[in-house]
Design a protein around this motif. Structure first.
Motif, mmCIF file in Angstrom:
data_model
loop_
_atom_site.group_PDB
_atom_site.id
_atom_site.type_symbol
_atom_site.label_atom_id
_atom_site.label_comp_id
_atom_site.label_asym_id
_atom_site.label_seq_id
_atom_site.Cartn_x
_atom_site.Cartn_y
_atom_site.Cartn_z
ATOM 1 N N TYR A 1 0.847 -1.182 0.000
ATOM 2 C CA TYR A 1 0.000 0.000 0.000
ATOM 3 C C TYR A 1 0.890 1.240 0.000
ATOM 4 C CZ TYR A 1 -4.264 -2.601 1.164
ATOM 5 O OH TYR A 1 -5.353 -3.444 1.132
ATOM 6 N N GLN B 1 -0.384 -6.560 -5.466
ATOM 7 C CA GLN B 1 -0.381 -7.766 -4.643
ATOM 8 C C GLN B 1 0.149 -8.929 -5.463
ATOM 9 O OE1 GLN B 1 -4.101 -10.077 -3.572
ATOM 10 N NE2 GLN B 1 -3.638 -9.250 -1.544
ATOM 11 N N GLY C 1 -7.817 -13.476 3.378
ATOM 12 C CA GLY C 1 -8.956 -14.298 3.680
ATOM 13 C C GLY C 1 -9.853 -13.766 4.759
ATOM 14 N N TYR D 1 -17.518 -6.326 2.927
ATOM 15 C CA TYR D 1 -16.825 -6.204 4.196
ATOM 16 C C TYR D 1 -16.454 -4.736 4.392
ATOM 17 C CZ TYR D 1 -16.155 -11.251 3.627
ATOM 18 O OH TYR D 1 -16.355 -12.597 3.444
ATOM 19 N N ARG E 1 -14.022 -4.054 1.170
ATOM 20 C CA ARG E 1 -13.471 -5.057 0.267
ATOM 21 C C ARG E 1 -14.570 -5.980 -0.201
ATOM 22 N NH1 ARG E 1 -12.095 -10.277 3.473
ATOM 23 N NH2 ARG E 1 -11.669 -11.120 1.412
ATOM 24 N N GLY F 1 -11.507 -14.362 -2.336
ATOM 25 C CA GLY F 1 -10.724 -15.476 -1.845
ATOM 26 C C GLY F 1 -9.763 -15.054 -0.773
ATOM 27 N N GLY F 2 -8.499 -15.407 -0.913
ATOM 28 C CA GLY F 2 -7.531 -15.118 0.129
ATOM 29 C C GLY F 2 -6.831 -13.792 -0.021
ATOM 30 N N LYS F 3 -7.285 -12.955 -0.930
ATOM 31 C CA LYS F 3 -6.465 -11.795 -1.262
ATOM 32 C C LYS F 3 -6.634 -10.595 -0.339
ATOM 33 C CE LYS F 3 -6.025 -13.071 -6.075
ATOM 34 N NZ LYS F 3 -6.163 -12.633 -7.479
ATOM 35 N N ASN F 4 -7.791 -10.410 0.243
ATOM 36 C CA ASN F 4 -8.024 -9.348 1.232
ATOM 37 C C ASN F 4 -7.477 -8.001 0.803
ATOM 38 O OD1 ASN F 4 -8.905 -8.102 3.553
ATOM 39 N ND2 ASN F 4 -7.351 -8.979 4.890
ATOM 40 N N ILE F 5 -7.877 -7.516 -0.353
ATOM 41 C CA ILE F 5 -7.476 -6.185 -0.794
ATOM 42 C C ILE F 5 -8.535 -5.211 -0.306
ATOM 43 C CG2 ILE F 5 -7.054 -4.686 -2.763
ATOM 44 C CD1 ILE F 5 -6.186 -7.197 -4.315
ATOM 45 N N GLN F 6 -8.136 -4.302 0.556
ATOM 46 C CA GLN F 6 -9.061 -3.323 1.101
ATOM 47 C C GLN F 6 -8.820 -1.969 0.444
ATOM 48 O OE1 GLN F 6 -9.213 -3.360 5.417
ATOM 49 N NE2 GLN F 6 -9.051 -5.591 5.464
#
Lengths: 111, 115
Positions: free
Chosen positions: A36, A49, A94, B31, B95, B99-104
């Motif tokens: 970020y 990412q 996750g 979320y 977000r 899946g598992g990426k959790n990009i906020q």
């Protein structure tokens, strides 16, 4: 959560390529690596990412070696507007997980 | 490009007053989060919200704080009886399910000044 270590600060000049390396020795198999950017008095902004090898977008590249214990954010040809704090986040994927920000790397770009 | 919108950009209040910080997350996100950043310090997690309930909260998020999604678009943080140490930038984030990426994705923030 994998602990991350990155330089506190870096200096560069306009037009140069900047590489910021982050160490994350305890990275888990299912962890992603996320970077970020934060300008003063603004919210963090997602840059890039990756999980392994190399990822490139219009802003940056992310290089991840095979052992995934480190990663390098590469900013090509920086400008003054790239002066910001850059955060490396690992292992927060996750579910509904909160992000945990460290102190980041303060990049100062000089003319 | 969709973005998280926060209002007001700056809120000044007297100690002991209640404030409500407002956020409009990105429309298809599920979320929602509040973070804060005291001047010169790290970004700190306060609370996450999913399916109309709090899913996780930090030690900072005590009884003084509450969150609400009053309608289909807004997400609010209420601080009751503000204290001087509540002065900070407050960031909302959202977000999607990836899946598992959790990009906020973060808003520009609300600067809260408690006098």
């Amino acid at each position: 959560l994998a602990k991350t270590t990155q330089p506190i600060s870096m200096d560069s000049y306009e037009g140069q390529e900047v590489n910021i390396t982050c160490s994350h020795n305890n990275i888990a198999t299912n962890d992603y690596i996320t970077w970020y950017q934060q300008f003063p008095s603004q919210g963090p902004r997602f840059i890039i990412q990756g999980y392994k090898t190399k990822v490139t977008n219009e802003v940056a590249s992310l290089f991840i070696p095979a052992d995934r214990k480190s990663s390098t954010l590469s900013l090509p040809r920086v400008s003054l507007s790239d002066t910001a704090v850059y955060y490396c986040l690992v292992g927060q994927g996750g579910g509904r997980r909160a992000l945990t920000f460290g102190s980041g790397t303060r990049l100062q770009v000089q003319p | 490009e969709p973005e998280v919108t926060q209002t007001p950009s700056h809120q000044v209040t007297q100690m002991g007053q209640e404030v409500i910080l407002r956020c409009v997350p990105i429309s298809n996100h599920l979320y929602f989060y509040w973070y804060r950043q005291i001047l010169g310090q790290k970004v700190e997690f306060l609370v996450s919200f999913y399916n109309n309930e709090i899913s996780e909260k930090s030690e900072i998020f005590d009884d003084q704080f509450s969150v609400e999604r009053p309608d289909g678009s807004n997400f609010t943080l209420k601080i009751r009886s503000t204290k001087l140490e509540d002065s900070a930038m407050y960031f909302c984030a959202s977000r999607n399910v990836e899946g598992g990426k959790n990009i906020q994705y973060f808003g520009a923030g609300t600067r809260l000044s408690v006098l």
